[in-house]
Structures are given as structure tokens and as C-alpha cells.
Design an enzyme around this catalytic site. Sequence first.
Site, PDB file in Angstrom:
ATOM      1  CE1 TYR A  29      13.481 -11.463 -11.386  1.00 42.54           C
ATOM      2  CE2 TYR A  29      15.495 -12.587 -12.050  1.00 42.54           C
ATOM      3  CZ  TYR A  29      14.655 -12.129 -11.047  1.00 42.54           C
ATOM      4  OH  TYR A  29      14.989 -12.328  -9.743  1.00 42.54           O
ATOM      5  CE  LYS A  72      15.088  -8.760  -9.542  1.00 41.97           C
ATOM      6  NZ  LYS A  72      14.442  -8.066  -8.409  1.00 41.97           N
ATOM      7  CB  SER A  75      18.489 -11.285 -10.283  1.00 46.67           C
ATOM      8  OG  SER A  75      18.750 -12.590 -10.750  1.00 46.67           O
TER       9      SER A  75
END
Length: 306
Positions: free
Chosen positions: A167, A171, A154
Amino acid sequence: MQTGTFVQDKVVLVTGAGGGIGRDFALALAREGARVVVNDLGVSVNGEGRDLSRAQAVVDEIKAFGGEAVANGDSVADWDAANRMVTQAVETFGRIDGVINNAGILRDRFFFNMSVEEWRAVIDVHLNGAFYVSRAAAPHFKSQQSGSYIHMVSTSGLIGNLGQANYSAAKLGIAALSKSIAMDMAKFNVRSNCISPFAFSRMIGAIPTETPEQKARVERLQKMETNKIAPLAVFLASDAAADVSGQIFAVRANEIFLMSQMRPIRGMHTEQGWTPQTVAERVIPAMKPSFYKLDRSQDVFDWDPV
Ligand code: NAI
């Protein structure tokens, strides 16, 4: 109906394929002749609940057009379960040729409020999950001297975003994992690449739309259909991608990007060594023009999707 033979008879495990981008991967792979293990735990965006019918529904869709697929309802965040997915692929279809690490959850919170539980949950599904599933497939890829890993990353990690420390860290960690796999397994003809998607799935639907700026952003995001990510993934799973490994791509509607990777951009050296004072006086002023701003993904991708 099968529309091509790009990945004819390849066996591909797609995690988190009960909806969103993963479902479109499974459908596109099957339409190009692959036999697909459709894994999905059937959880909410934040990883709660469990609904095994979601993976089965995608399998039913594939079978309805004459494709081959089998459902798996295990969690990628569990090492034994990851091994069961790979075993299921081999027992059902006789082999495994590709792994797409796509399963994911969000537990967004500003860093100063993020709980250890929110941190662990996201690291477990994304970073640990990508390791577990990849590692479980590795002996098969190694012994057959072929295989393709595709990991979803991401721009929240590659570039940055607010409220996503867990997150983003997971990632960017996956990008490093992919590069490591690509290097460690190159001698076995095994490839590993990342795709950083932009797509209007339910995951993006969770973005708040309180301010006019947030509302406009979500309206733009709605143009990015989840099925636009699949052609690159199908290509990377195929033999046509034999010389593509260790790369990070981004896909946004009809745009495909090759993303940069970390390299030094400025360097200075001195024969005497540095002191805090000379760092302050010489290094920082020389490097400051090259400093990165605290850019978010949308500051870098600041034009409308094509
Ligand atoms: P989604 O929420 O529609 O799909 C994720 C799927 O993963 C869900 O079906 C969920 O049930 C499944 N899942 C969650 N935890 C699991 C577990 N432990 N084991 C097995 N399955 C599990 O989200 P979307 O948007 O399709 O995301 C797919 C991937 O793309 C994710 O890795 C996400 O982080 C990534 N991504 C998506 C972006 C977007 O614009 N939609 C942007 C950047 C990355």
C-alpha cells in the site's frame, strides 16, 4: 437539495464511491451542481466479493435530492473497464471534467510474510488503477483543454507505516504519477493534485484494537469523519482551483495541510571523488544529524485531530 454551484454542470467520475470517503465526494459534488459517475466494484476492504448495489445506492441518494448521477460497477484495476467508465461519463453526460481516483483496498502484512498476490492486488487497484482511469480520461481532457485529476494518497506512503509495504509503495507511486501528469498536461490546462485523507471509514475500522495503545488510536480516529475530506476535493475539481496543480494536501477532520515534497536537505562534494572510506569518515557523520527516523504516520501527526 443542491446547496451551491461550485462545480455546476461539471461531470466528475469518482472511483470507489459506493462508501466511505468516495461516497461523500459524490454527494458533495452533486450538491454543488456536478453530474457524477459513481463507480464502485462493491468489494470488501481486502478486495473480495462484488456488490453492484453499493454504487447504485449512492446514485439513488443523489437523485433523491434532485442531483444527477449514474452508477458504474467496473473495476479500476482493468484497463478496458477504466475506459468504459470514461465512455459512460461522456455518453451519459456529454463530457468529463474531473477524475477522482479514490478506489482502494488493503492487504496488510509484514513485508517478510507478504505474498506476491498481496503485493499485486494492492498495486493493481491503487497504482495501476490510478494510471488506467487517468489515462482513459486524458484524451478528453487534452482535446477540451481542461480537466482536474484528484488522487487519494496516504501518509502510509508519504511518511511510513508498518505492515503496508504494498500500500505504501502504491500510494507514494501515485504521488509521483500525479506530479508527472501535472507536468505533462500543464500545457493543456489540465491539473493534477493529491489528497492524503485521515478518516474513520471501514478501511480504518480494520486496524487491530488489541493493545490499549491501538484502542486509544482508533478512538481518536473515529472523530475524523469521512465527509470532512470532500470540501477540498470539490474545490480542486472546480475552476476556482485553476492555478493549483502538482500539490499534495492532507485533510484530517477540520485540519488541512500542504505536504512537503522531496528536496535535498544536505549536500557534500569533493574534487577527488569519494571512496567508501571517506564516505564513512566524512559524509555520514556530517549527514547523520539530518537523518530521518523510522517515523510512522502517527509519530508525525502526533496531536489529536481538531
Ligand atoms: P473504503 O473501503 O470505505 O472505500 C473504498 C471503496 O473502493 C470501496 O467502496 C470499494 O468497494 C471500492 N473499490 C475497491 N476496489 C475497487 C476496484 N478495483 N474498482 C472500483 N472500486 C473499488 O475506504 P476509504 O477509507 O473511503 O478510502 C478511500 C481512499 O482513501 C482509498 O484510496 C484509501 O486508500 C484512501 N485513504 C483512506 C484513509 C482513511 O483514513 N480512511 C487514509 C489514507 C488513504
